[in-house]
Design a protein around this motif. Structure first.
Motif, PDB file in Angstrom:
ATOM      1  N   PHE A 189       0.910  -1.351  -0.009  1.00 43.77           N
ATOM      2  CA  PHE A 189       0.090  -0.042   0.061  1.00 43.77           C
ATOM      3  C   PHE A 189       0.756   1.138   0.006  1.00 43.77           C
ATOM      4  CE2 PHE A 189      -3.373  -2.935   1.418  1.00 43.77           C
ATOM      5  CZ  PHE A 189      -4.208  -2.660   0.554  1.00 43.77           C
ATOM      6  N   GLU A 248      -2.005   1.913  -8.591  1.00 42.46           N
ATOM      7  CA  GLU A 248      -2.349   1.361  -7.331  1.00 42.46           C
ATOM      8  C   GLU A 248      -2.575  -0.121  -7.144  1.00 42.46           C
ATOM      9  OE1 GLU A 248      -2.623   3.119  -4.534  1.00 42.46           O
ATOM     10  OE2 GLU A 248      -2.493   5.154  -5.110  1.00 42.46           O
ATOM     11  N   ARG A 285      -8.619  -0.771   2.262  1.00 38.35           N
ATOM     12  CA  ARG A 285      -7.468  -0.826   3.472  1.00 38.35           C
ATOM     13  C   ARG A 285      -6.870  -2.222   3.494  1.00 38.35           C
ATOM     14  NH1 ARG A 285     -10.571   1.951   8.452  1.00 38.35           N
ATOM     15  NH2 ARG A 285     -11.884   0.186   8.117  1.00 38.35           N
ATOM     16  N   GLU A 344      -6.067  -5.832  -5.123  1.00 37.72           N
ATOM     17  CA  GLU A 344      -6.280  -4.641  -4.551  1.00 37.72           C
ATOM     18  C   GLU A 344      -7.652  -4.168  -4.828  1.00 37.72           C
ATOM     19  OE1 GLU A 344      -6.922  -0.345  -5.259  1.00 37.72           O
ATOM     20  OE2 GLU A 344      -6.430  -1.742  -6.715  1.00 37.72           O
TER      21      GLU A 344
END
Length: 296
Positions: A173, A197, A230, A267
């Motif tokens: 992350f 990401e 998260r 993710e």
């Protein structure tokens, strides 16, 4: 799964993770060609327990061997452990035959950058305790850049697994803010690498589903947590086709000990793209089974 056409618009990408057990199969034979055949056709391959100069498989260089057997793939290798006890030839000159044990990523698409993340470990003398690692590969897929992590977590100590999973999540992350393997690349005459990401953590996690370590990886997984992104998401919760009681590690002599310990976690932006998931129960090249899944 059929051979992929991921280079074509709208066609799913096939991914597979496989702990190779240094190429020694369920029949006790080392057969690197068998390993290659069992993952051929995937667009992205994550391998664990890939070795060089290991006595248990005759000292074969699995990295070079797999690259030769799968010539249509870009490759990256990250040794978690690197040892040399000073072997020399007859004249006393160093042989430089280092025993390396680590993870590998192979991709039909360019691997723009890679980093090897060494995971936390503790001193353990009662049994072997290998350095574990996660190899990060920045894959330039047709759908956009994607980070792939080939992961191998400790197999004995739950406390150690907890430390390693916490560290792995922190690194995954933090990628965008850290800048990956290189930032400010113009100084060296290179284009600036992307900092996506989106990532996939895939490999041998040596944990049971819904164990404390697993729950640490996926978090609470309620709607609010998923919205915040998260925690990574388990493909087994999103994919279609994984039967109840599925296993990914096999002991033919004691089938009651068979377990599901190999996973892929995505993710949050990738969750809606996860398609069919399957475990290849016919594979014989290792004591683990390849875990395949599609990404639209």
């Amino acid at each position: 799964m059929a051979k992929s056409g991921a280079g074509q618009c709208g066609v799913a990408m096939n991914l597979v993770t496989y702990n190779t057990q240094y190429g020694v199969g369920r029949d006790g034979r080392f057969d690197l060609a068998r390993i290659a055949a069992e993952v051929a056709g995937a667009d992205v391959i994550a391998l664990q327990e890939v070795t060089r100069n290991f006595a248990r498989n005759g000292g074969v260089d699995m990295v070079d061997g797999l690259a030769a057997l799968l010539p249509d793939y870009f490759t990256a290798f990250g040794p978690a452990m690197d040892l040399d006890f000073g072997a020399t030839d007859g004249s006393g000159r160093p042989l430089n035959k280092r025993f390396q044990f680590g993870n590998m990523v192979l991709s039909r698409f360019p691997i723009a950058a890679s980093r090897n993340h060494l995971l936390p470990r503790t001193l353990r003398l009662s049994s072997g305790n290998l350095q574990r690692a996660a190899l990060e590969a920045l894959v330039m897929s047709p759908a956009g850049p994607l980070r792939i992590y080939s992961v191998h977590i400790d197999h004995i100590c739950a406390t150690e697994r907890t430390l390693q999973i916490s560290h792995l999540k922190e690194r995954a992350f933090a990628y965008a803010s850290e800048g990956g393997a290189l930032s400010g690349a113009a100084e060296y005459g290179f284009p600036e690498p992307p900092r996506p990401e989106a990532f996939i953590l895939m490999g041998d996690f040596n944990m049971d589903r819904f164990s404390p370590e697993y729950r640490l990886m996926v978090g609470e997984q309620d709607d609010a947590a998923r919205a915040l992104g998260r925690d990574p998401l388990d493909i087994y919760a999103f994919g279609v086709g994984l039967p109840d009681g599925a296993v990914s590690w096999v002991d033919d002599a004691r089938p009651e000990d068979n377990r599901l310990i190999d996973y892929a976690f995505v993710e949050k932006s990738l969750a809606g793209r996860v398609g069919a998931v399957r475990i290849d129960g016919e594979a014989r090249g290792s004591d683990h089974l390849p875990v395949w899944f599609e990404l639209a």
